[in-house]
Design a protein around this motif. Sequence first.
Motif, mmCIF file in Angstrom:
data_model
loop_
_atom_site.group_PDB
_atom_site.id
_atom_site.type_symbol
_atom_site.label_atom_id
_atom_site.label_comp_id
_atom_site.label_asym_id
_atom_site.label_seq_id
_atom_site.Cartn_x
_atom_site.Cartn_y
_atom_site.Cartn_z
ATOM 1 N N MET A 56 2.352 -3.658 3.333
ATOM 2 C CA MET A 56 3.045 -2.772 4.449
ATOM 3 C C MET A 56 2.095 -2.512 5.488
ATOM 4 S SD MET A 56 6.079 -2.049 4.121
ATOM 5 C CE MET A 56 6.466 -0.866 5.581
ATOM 6 N N ALA A 57 0.567 -2.273 5.025
ATOM 7 C CA ALA A 57 -0.365 -2.033 6.001
ATOM 8 C C ALA A 57 -0.675 -3.019 6.947
ATOM 9 C CB ALA A 57 -1.803 -1.510 5.198
ATOM 10 N N LYS A 58 -0.353 -4.543 6.334
ATOM 11 C CA LYS A 58 -0.401 -5.560 7.237
ATOM 12 C C LYS A 58 0.609 -5.833 8.278
ATOM 13 C CE LYS A 58 -2.707 -8.117 3.461
ATOM 14 N NZ LYS A 58 -2.666 -9.077 2.698
ATOM 15 N N ILE A 59 1.789 -5.028 8.273
ATOM 16 C CA ILE A 59 3.005 -5.396 9.128
ATOM 17 C C ILE A 59 2.570 -4.134 10.298
ATOM 18 C CG2 ILE A 59 5.246 -5.175 9.354
ATOM 19 C CD1 ILE A 59 5.515 -5.529 6.373
ATOM 20 N N ARG A 97 0.461 5.182 9.621
ATOM 21 C CA ARG A 97 0.821 3.749 8.676
ATOM 22 C C ARG A 97 -0.290 3.943 7.654
ATOM 23 N NH1 ARG A 97 4.263 -1.266 9.512
ATOM 24 N NH2 ARG A 97 5.766 0.437 9.172
ATOM 25 N N LYS A 98 -1.506 3.769 8.418
ATOM 26 C CA LYS A 98 -2.922 3.670 7.813
ATOM 27 C C LYS A 98 -3.155 4.949 6.531
ATOM 28 C CE LYS A 98 -5.300 0.867 11.092
ATOM 29 N NZ LYS A 98 -5.685 -0.186 10.450
ATOM 30 N N VAL A 99 -2.736 6.006 7.265
ATOM 31 C CA VAL A 99 -3.058 7.047 6.481
ATOM 32 C C VAL A 99 -1.914 7.208 5.215
ATOM 33 C CG1 VAL A 99 -2.691 9.776 6.083
ATOM 34 C CG2 VAL A 99 -3.924 8.871 8.086
ATOM 35 N N LEU A 135 -3.059 6.687 1.229
ATOM 36 C CA LEU A 135 -2.346 7.628 0.077
ATOM 37 C C LEU A 135 -1.767 6.909 -1.069
ATOM 38 C CD1 LEU A 135 -1.102 10.846 2.497
ATOM 39 C CD2 LEU A 135 -2.880 10.705 0.679
ATOM 40 N N THR A 136 -0.945 6.191 -0.543
ATOM 41 C CA THR A 136 0.004 5.234 -1.477
ATOM 42 C C THR A 136 -1.020 4.460 -2.044
ATOM 43 O OG1 THR A 136 1.736 5.299 -0.027
ATOM 44 C CG2 THR A 136 1.717 3.714 -1.859
ATOM 45 N N TYR A 137 -1.991 3.900 -1.748
ATOM 46 C CA TYR A 137 -2.891 2.950 -2.293
ATOM 47 C C TYR A 137 -3.641 3.749 -3.330
ATOM 48 C CZ TYR A 137 -6.492 -0.592 -3.266
ATOM 49 O OH TYR A 137 -7.120 -1.466 -3.970
ATOM 50 N N TRP A 138 -4.268 4.919 -3.334
ATOM 51 C CA TRP A 138 -4.988 5.351 -3.948
ATOM 52 C C TRP A 138 -4.275 6.611 -5.034
ATOM 53 C CZ3 TRP A 138 -9.547 3.412 -5.026
ATOM 54 C CH2 TRP A 138 -9.952 2.633 -3.925
#
Length: 157
Positions: free
Chosen positions: A112-115, A127-129, A133-136
Amino acid sequence: MRCLIVTPKDPTAVIGGVERFVQTLVDGLSQRGVSFDIIHLGSTSFKPAWYDRYWIGGPRQGLHTSKAASAMLRRSRYDLVLVNGIAGWTLHSPPPIINIHHGTLRGAAVAMAKITAGINTIRRMKRKVATALTYWVSGTIEALSAQAATVNVAVSR
C-alpha cells in the motif's frame, strides 16, 4: 475429534477469501466426522472504538476474538484449534494450534505504501504513518501469532 475454528469474520455472512477457506474447511471436517465450533468477531461483544480507523482495529479485533476463544477453551475440551491469521494471536497451546496465514498485514502495508500516484501530500503523509503503524504493530502481532502456534501453514507461497 473436536475442533475450535477462530476466524476474523462470520464465514456464513461475509464472502471473501478467508471465509470461503473456512467454509471449505468446515465441509471437509464435517465429511470426516470432526465436530467443531466457530468463533469470530461477530459472535463476541466487540464494540468498535474511534481509534480503530487508525490501523489498530485489526489487532484489537484479534485480541477480542482471542479472549473469547480462550474463554471457550476454558469451558469446553477441544483437541485442536485452527486460527486464521491474527484472529487468535493471544492463544497458546494446549491444545495444539494450527495458524493458517492468508497473507500478511506487514506485506500489505509495504504494498500500500508504494501506491502513492495521484495522492496529495497530506494524504501521502497519512498513508506513511498508517503504513509504519501497520508494518510494526501488525507485523509484531503476526509474529506473536506465529510463535504461539504449534504449526504454521500458508495458503500459498
